[in-house]
Design a protein around this motif. Structure first.
Motif, PDB file in Angstrom:
ATOM      1  N   CYS A   5      18.954  15.423  44.092  1.00  0.00           N
ATOM      2  CA  CYS A   5      18.371  16.229  43.353  1.00  0.00           C
ATOM      3  C   CYS A   5      18.800  16.783  42.272  1.00  0.00           C
ATOM      4  O   CYS A   5      20.439  17.894  42.827  1.00  0.00           O
ATOM      5  CB  CYS A   5      17.143  17.409  44.084  1.00  0.00           C
ATOM      6  N   HIS A   6      18.064  17.698  40.937  1.00  0.00           N
ATOM      7  CA  HIS A   6      19.044  18.130  40.109  1.00  0.00           C
ATOM      8  C   HIS A   6      19.742  19.506  40.148  1.00  0.00           C
ATOM      9  O   HIS A   6      20.095  20.093  40.037  1.00  0.00           O
ATOM     10  CB  HIS A   6      18.134  18.365  38.799  1.00  0.00           C
ATOM     11  N   CYS A  19      11.526  17.391  44.766  1.00  0.00           N
ATOM     12  CA  CYS A  19      12.880  16.996  46.401  1.00  0.00           C
ATOM     13  C   CYS A  19      12.221  17.649  47.114  1.00  0.00           C
ATOM     14  O   CYS A  19      11.456  18.391  47.488  1.00  0.00           O
ATOM     15  CB  CYS A  19      13.609  18.347  45.577  1.00  0.00           C
ATOM     16  N   GLN A  26      12.123  16.770  39.393  1.00  0.00           N
ATOM     17  CA  GLN A  26      13.043  16.092  39.137  1.00  0.00           C
ATOM     18  C   GLN A  26      12.671  15.399  37.594  1.00  0.00           C
ATOM     19  O   GLN A  26      13.607  14.859  37.238  1.00  0.00           O
ATOM     20  CB  GLN A  26      12.874  14.997  39.704  1.00  0.00           C
ATOM     21  N   LYS A  28      14.249  16.605  34.190  1.00  0.00           N
ATOM     22  CA  LYS A  28      14.847  17.585  33.809  1.00  0.00           C
ATOM     23  C   LYS A  28      14.565  18.310  32.781  1.00  0.00           C
ATOM     24  O   LYS A  28      15.164  19.820  32.102  1.00  0.00           O
ATOM     25  CB  LYS A  28      15.980  16.019  32.918  1.00  0.00           C
ATOM     26  N   TYR A  31      13.102  21.040  34.453  1.00  0.00           N
ATOM     27  CA  TYR A  31      13.567  22.226  36.079  1.00  0.00           C
ATOM     28  C   TYR A  31      14.783  22.984  35.111  1.00  0.00           C
ATOM     29  O   TYR A  31      15.107  24.201  35.085  1.00  0.00           O
ATOM     30  CB  TYR A  31      14.734  20.572  35.846  1.00  0.00           C
TER      31      TYR A  31
END
Length: 221
Positions: A5-6, A19, A26, A28, A31
């Motif tokens: 997970c980021h 997640c 998830q 990018k 996030y």
């Protein structure tokens, strides 16, 4: 196949969009945007900016010009009292009113009185100093009375007054002047005071006989 997970680095399926551990997206781009616009971080940043702007404003704002008076009591006698007034401010002013306050310690208690004295408006220019000579006959009977705290012993007499006032520290006289000013709004009136200890027994004698417990109408009763 799994991936990390980021946000929390927990293991999740490779094709997972959310997640299962921390519910972070998830994607990018989403996030990173979430990190940048985190509400707590944004609020703290805004508060820091506001504080910085306020500090910058007050560092550049100077107090507007206004008069500032210094009062120095000269002497008291049986007829009145003298004092000097100096204008150390940036503007001329006019004295509008004068008060005389006297307090005398008596045992564990205190006698106190305050009286207003009449004066015509007197201008004091920037950097100027003037001597004022007030007579007790200039007294204006307003907001004035003799007060005695519950701890002060009785009876009160002139013999006590002279004995107590001769000690100096037991007797305190204060001259307060009120003058026009730009510092306060809307009253536009400021005050300055000067004081002296012990050397004003004539003032409290006058107070005792004119306003206080020894005044003529009480003595004649």
């Amino acid at each position: 196949m799994t991936k990390q997970c980021h946000a929390c680095a927990g293991e999740i399926p490779e094709n997972a969009k959310i997640c299962r551990h921390c519910t972070s997206s998830q994607s990018k781009s989403i996030y990173r945007m979430g990190v940048l616009v985190n509400p707590g971080t944004l609020i703290i940043s805004l508060l820091s900016l506001i504080v910085s702007l306020i500090a910058l404003y007050f560092s550049r704002v100077t107090e507007p010009p206004s008069p500032e008076l210094v009062v120095q009591v000269d002497r008291f006698n049986e007829n009145g009292f003298d004092f000097f007034v100096a204008n150390v401010g940036d503007l001329p002013t006019s004295i509008r009113d004068i008060d005389l306050k006297v307090s005398l310690q008596h045992g564990d208690g205190e006698h106190a009185v305050r009286a207003g004295f009449a004066t015509s408006p007197t201008q004091i220019l920037k950097g100027e100093s003037k001597l004022f000579r007030m007579h007790y006959s200039d007294f204006v009977p307003r907001h004035t009375r003799w007060t005695t705290s519950e701890n002060a012993p009785e009876p009160f007499s002139l013999n006590f007054l002279y004995a107590a006032s001769s000690l100096g520290s037991n007797l305190h006289c204060e001259v307060e002047v009120y003058f026009t000013s730009r510092r306060y709004f809307p009253s536009n009136i400021d005050g300055a005071e000067g004081s002296v200890n012990g050397a004003c027994s004539d003032a409290i004698k006058w107070f005792a006989e004119k306003i206080g417990p020894l005044r003529v109408d009480k003595i004649s009763e």
